[in-house]
Scaffold this motif. Structure first.
Motif, PDB file in Angstrom:
ATOM      1  N   LEU A  60       0.839  -1.192   0.000  1.00  0.00           N
ATOM      2  CA  LEU A  60       0.000   0.000   0.000  1.00  0.00           C
ATOM      3  C   LEU A  60       0.876   1.245   0.000  1.00  0.00           C
ATOM      4  O   LEU A  60       1.984   1.237   0.553  1.00  0.00           O
ATOM      5  CB  LEU A  60      -0.902  -0.002   1.242  1.00  0.00           C
ATOM      6  N   PRO A  61       0.359   2.307  -0.618  1.00  0.00           N
ATOM      7  CA  PRO A  61       1.172   3.527  -0.614  1.00  0.00           C
ATOM      8  C   PRO A  61       1.276   4.096   0.803  1.00  0.00           C
ATOM      9  O   PRO A  61       0.336   4.005   1.595  1.00  0.00           O
ATOM     10  CB  PRO A  61       0.406   4.474  -1.541  1.00  0.00           C
ATOM     11  N   ALA A  62       2.398   4.664   1.093  1.00  0.00           N
ATOM     12  CA  ALA A  62       2.627   5.231   2.424  1.00  0.00           C
ATOM     13  C   ALA A  62       1.841   6.543   2.545  1.00  0.00           C
ATOM     14  O   ALA A  62       1.818   7.361   1.629  1.00  0.00           O
ATOM     15  CB  ALA A  62       4.107   5.485   2.636  1.00  0.00           C
ATOM     16  N   LEU A  63       1.156   6.717   3.666  1.00  0.00           N
ATOM     17  CA  LEU A  63       0.410   7.947   3.910  1.00  0.00           C
ATOM     18  C   LEU A  63       1.274   8.920   4.702  1.00  0.00           C
ATOM     19  O   LEU A  63       1.993   8.527   5.622  1.00  0.00           O
ATOM     20  CB  LEU A  63      -0.874   7.643   4.697  1.00  0.00           C
TER      21      LEU A  63
END
Length: 144
Positions: A60-63
């Motif tokens: 998942l993309p890092a927030l």
């Protein structure tokens, strides 16, 4: 020199020893092939290798972290629910048994001989009074 019987026995033992190794290996290979054919494992693996591409696992993309939530004080006003009234105040009592209503009476007669007959008066309604002096009526369905 060995006798003819001894020679034959030696030949038979020699042939048996030579066949023993190959027949056992052959039998085991046949058994494995039968199991693979029955389960279809090899065909399924071949088809999956051709048809289903391997899944690639993506993370998942890092927030980006956001700011914290400041402390707050909340207020609320309580309003009591409106009184709806109604309901029954137990016990229920029957003041006048003559107010009972009945459906037309029915007779049940014993099956073949007709010696026993019962007359039934099925109740249609009954009037009751609760503890708050309010009258109510229970109405029963007509029996079939």
């Amino acid at each position: 020199m060995a006798t003819l019987a001894e020679q034959r026995r030696a030949i038979a033992n020699n042939m048996l020893a030579r066949r023993q190794g190959t027949s056992e290996a052959s039998r085991r290979a046949t058994g494995r092939a039968m199991v693979e054919r029955r389960t279809g494992r090899a065909e399924v693996e071949d088809l999956n290798a051709v048809v289903t591409p391997p899944r690639t696992r993506r993370s998942l993309p890092a927030l980006q972290p956001r700011g914290g939530v400041p402390a707050q004080v909340g207020t609320g006003n309580y309003t009591a629910p409106a009184a709806t009234g109604g309901g029954l105040a137990w016990p229920l009592t029957e003041d006048d048994p003559t107010l009972r209503e009945f459906y037309t009476s029915s007779r049940i007669v014993s099956s073949a001989d007709g010696l026993v007959a019962i007359r039934l008066r099925n109740m249609k309604s009954i009037t009751l009074r609760d503890d708050n002096d309010e009258e109510g009526q229970i109405i029963f369905g007509e029996p079939t």
